[in-house]
Structures are given as structure tokens and as C-alpha cells.
Design a protein around this motif. Structure first.
Motif, short mmCIF file in Angstrom:
data_model
loop_
_atom_site.label_atom_id
_atom_site.label_comp_id
_atom_site.label_asym_id
_atom_site.label_seq_id
_atom_site.Cartn_x
_atom_site.Cartn_y
_atom_site.Cartn_z
N GLU A 50 0.78 -1.19 -0.02
CA GLU A 50 -0.06 0.38 0.37
C GLU A 50 0.60 1.15 0.42
N ARG A 51 2.16 1.44 -0.27
CA ARG A 51 2.63 2.35 0.41
C ARG A 51 4.11 1.43 -0.37
N THR A 52 5.29 2.85 -0.94
CA THR A 52 6.24 3.04 -1.30
C THR A 52 7.48 2.45 -0.05
N ILE A 53 8.74 1.10 -0.52
CA ILE A 53 8.50 0.92 0.56
C ILE A 53 10.33 0.56 0.29
N LYS A 54 11.22 0.95 0.82
CA LYS A 54 12.59 0.82 0.44
C LYS A 54 13.29 -1.09 1.14
N LEU A 55 14.03 -1.23 0.75
CA LEU A 55 13.77 -2.54 1.43
C LEU A 55 16.03 -2.46 1.47
N LYS A 56 16.45 -3.79 1.96
CA LYS A 56 17.41 -3.28 3.37
C LYS A 56 18.31 -5.01 2.58
N ASP A 57 19.49 -4.65 2.46
CA ASP A 57 20.16 -6.70 2.81
C ASP A 57 20.83 -6.67 4.35
N VAL A 58 20.18 -7.62 4.82
CA VAL A 58 20.27 -7.76 6.05
C VAL A 58 20.95 -9.08 5.79
N LYS A 59 21.96 -9.45 6.71
CA LYS A 59 22.56 -10.47 7.07
C LYS A 59 22.46 -11.47 7.78
N VAL A 60 22.18 -12.82 7.40
CA VAL A 60 21.75 -13.58 8.34
C VAL A 60 22.01 -14.74 9.10
N ILE A 61 22.24 -15.22 10.12
CA ILE A 61 23.17 -16.31 10.60
C ILE A 61 22.35 -17.64 11.33
N ILE A 62 22.23 -18.07 10.40
CA ILE A 62 21.92 -19.56 10.60
C ILE A 62 22.23 -20.35 11.95
N SER A 63 22.33 -21.24 13.06
CA SER A 63 23.07 -22.07 13.42
C SER A 63 22.09 -23.42 13.43
N ARG A 64 22.50 -24.32 12.66
CA ARG A 64 22.19 -25.91 12.96
C ARG A 64 23.04 -26.63 13.69
N TYR A 65 22.82 -27.24 14.77
CA TYR A 65 23.60 -28.02 15.09
C TYR A 65 25.13 -27.22 15.21
N GLY A 66 25.03 -26.83 15.88
CA GLY A 66 26.94 -26.17 16.94
C GLY A 66 27.40 -25.32 14.91
N LYS A 67 26.97 -25.50 13.98
CA LYS A 67 27.79 -24.73 12.41
C LYS A 67 27.04 -23.54 12.33
N SER A 68 27.33 -22.62 12.00
CA SER A 68 26.69 -21.11 10.93
C SER A 68 26.77 -21.70 9.47
N GLU A 69 25.59 -21.21 8.79
CA GLU A 69 25.88 -20.60 7.95
C GLU A 69 25.02 -19.00 7.65
N LYS A 70 25.64 -18.47 6.56
CA LYS A 70 25.25 -16.60 6.41
C LYS A 70 24.79 -16.98 5.00
N LYS A 71 23.39 -16.23 5.74
CA LYS A 71 23.06 -16.32 4.43
C LYS A 71 22.95 -14.34 4.55
N VAL A 72 22.73 -13.72 3.42
CA VAL A 72 21.86 -12.08 3.14
C VAL A 72 20.28 -12.55 1.88
N ILE A 73 19.93 -11.45 2.69
CA ILE A 73 18.32 -11.64 2.70
C ILE A 73 17.94 -10.39 2.53
N GLN A 74 17.05 -9.53 1.46
CA GLN A 74 16.61 -8.74 1.38
C GLN A 74 15.25 -8.39 2.21
N MET A 75 15.09 -7.76 2.78
CA MET A 75 13.59 -7.08 3.76
C MET A 75 13.18 -5.90 4.17
N PRO A 76 12.00 -5.29 3.82
CA PRO A 76 11.64 -4.27 4.47
C PRO A 76 12.26 -3.45 5.32
N ILE A 77 12.23 -2.12 5.02
CA ILE A 77 13.30 -1.45 5.88
C ILE A 77 12.42 -0.89 7.39
N GLU A 78 11.26 -1.21 7.39
CA GLU A 78 9.63 -0.62 8.38
C GLU A 78 9.89 -2.03 9.12
#
Length: 205
Positions: A50-78
């Protein structure tokens, strides 16, 4: 993924009420803003911003069994995220365990977020159990469903051994009864074989 019609972004679906993956059906862009028509991949709901939305790249660290994986996803800044929220990335449910902006904080707007720390809820939970007989401590690990309940009132069996829970350490403190996904470690003591017991042998790692 290079095709615009296959672009996948994460938004809070008005129908699901959760942050879920959406396929972009239509987009209108300016230099600083973006308007989207999207389809929720969980429930199929199609909706427009309904409104104009700005997106931002956000770093996400995913933990599985003590090991971590890094991903970057786009999410609305608001969008406001808080610890305990569940987001979905590429079909995997992830619980937010920590949010980092200028400092670690419980909740924050996406525009101010640097890194989101998460743990996967789409895989079984590895639970470590320390068993102390008064002289020495030995540890076992079990792989159980995320919603598996451990209760100090019960006797448990692992292999040929039996134990009773003394304390469950959680991310918020200690407990006598807790579901697996909230458990950091279980402290127990050995006990004699008992007719009525919960057998964890099939979950033993």
C-alpha cells in the motif's frame, strides 16, 4: 533466480501473519523506492504494498547443530523484528535468537539491523545430557523433535543406562520441564532400572 518473475523476497504476509517467502509478480522501481505485487509462497495470497517500501540487505546467521551459515536476504526497512520471531528463508523456519544493530537489542527496525542471529526449527534438535554419578560426569547427545518435552518427573533410558533429570538449562534460566528447542543442556543423575521409563535410545547420537 535471475528472472524477475522468480525473485523471492521475505515479507510479513497479511494472511499468514508470519514472515514468509514471497514471489514478486510485479515491481515498480524508482531510484530510492520500490512498489511490489507479491504472492505468498506459504498460503498463495496475492497482495500489493500500500505504500512505497525501501528494501535492505540483511545478514542472517543460521545455526544448525553448532555450525553456522551466513545468508543475505532483502527485507522492508520498516519491518520490526524481535527475538523469538520466526522467519522463513528458502522454506526453512528460523527462530531469531539475537538482533545486532549498533549493539545487541531485543527488537529493532530492519533499517537499523546489521545482523540477525537465528537457529533452525526445520531440523531435529540436538540436546546434550550431562550425567553425574557423584564421582564422574559423562555426556550423551540425543537428536529429538523440536517440540519433544523433557520432564524431571520421569525416568529416562539411553542404551543400557537410566537417569533422572536434576535440572534443565534453558536460554532464559533453568527449568524442570521444557521443550527441546528451548534447551541448552540437561543435567541428570543415574538411577536404577525402572519399569516405567521413557526410552531415548532411538534418538541417541
Amino acid at each position: 533466480m535471475g528472472d524477475e518473475s522468480e525473485e523471492i523476497l521475505s515479507f510479513q504476509c497479511p494472511l499468514c501473519g508470519d514472515i514468509t517467502p514471497h514471489r514478486v509478480i510485479k515491481r515498480q522501481e524508482s531510484k530510492r523506492h520500490i512498489k511490489l505485487k507479491v504472492k505468498c509462497l506459504d498460503c498463495g495470497y496475492i497482495w500489493e504494498m500500500e505504500r512505497t517500501i525501501k528494501l535492505k540487505d540483511v545478514k542472517v546467521i543460521i545455526s544448525r547443530y553448532g555450525k553456522s551459515e551466513k545468508k543475505v536476504i532483502q527485507m522492508p526497512i520498516e519491518e520490526v523484528l524481535k527475538v523469538g520471531d520466526v522467519i522463513n528463508i528458502e522454506g526453512e523456519d528460523l527462530e531469531i535468537t539475537s538482533i545486532e544493530g549498533k549493539r545487541r537489542i531485543h527488537s529493532l527496525k530492519v533499517g537499523d539491523i546489521g545482523t540477525i542471529w537465528t537457529k533452525s526449527l526445520s531440523i531435529p534438535k540436538k540436546v546434550g545430557i550431562s550425567i553425574n554419578d557423584g564421582r564422574k560426569t559423562y555426556s550423551v547427545n540425543v537428536l529429538v523433535p523440536q517440540d519433544y518435552v523433557f520432564d524431571s518427573r520421569y525416568i529416562y533410558r539411553v542404551g543400557e543406562g537410566f537417569f533422572k533429570i536434576k535440572m534443565i538449562k534453558t536460554e532464559k534460566g533453568t527449568s524442570k520441564r521444557e521443550i527441546a528447542r528451548n534447551i541448552k543442556r540437561i543435567y541428570a543423575q543415574p538411577t536404577k532400572p525402572f519399569k516405567n521409563y521413557v526410552d531415548l535410545t532411538e534418538y541417541l547420537l
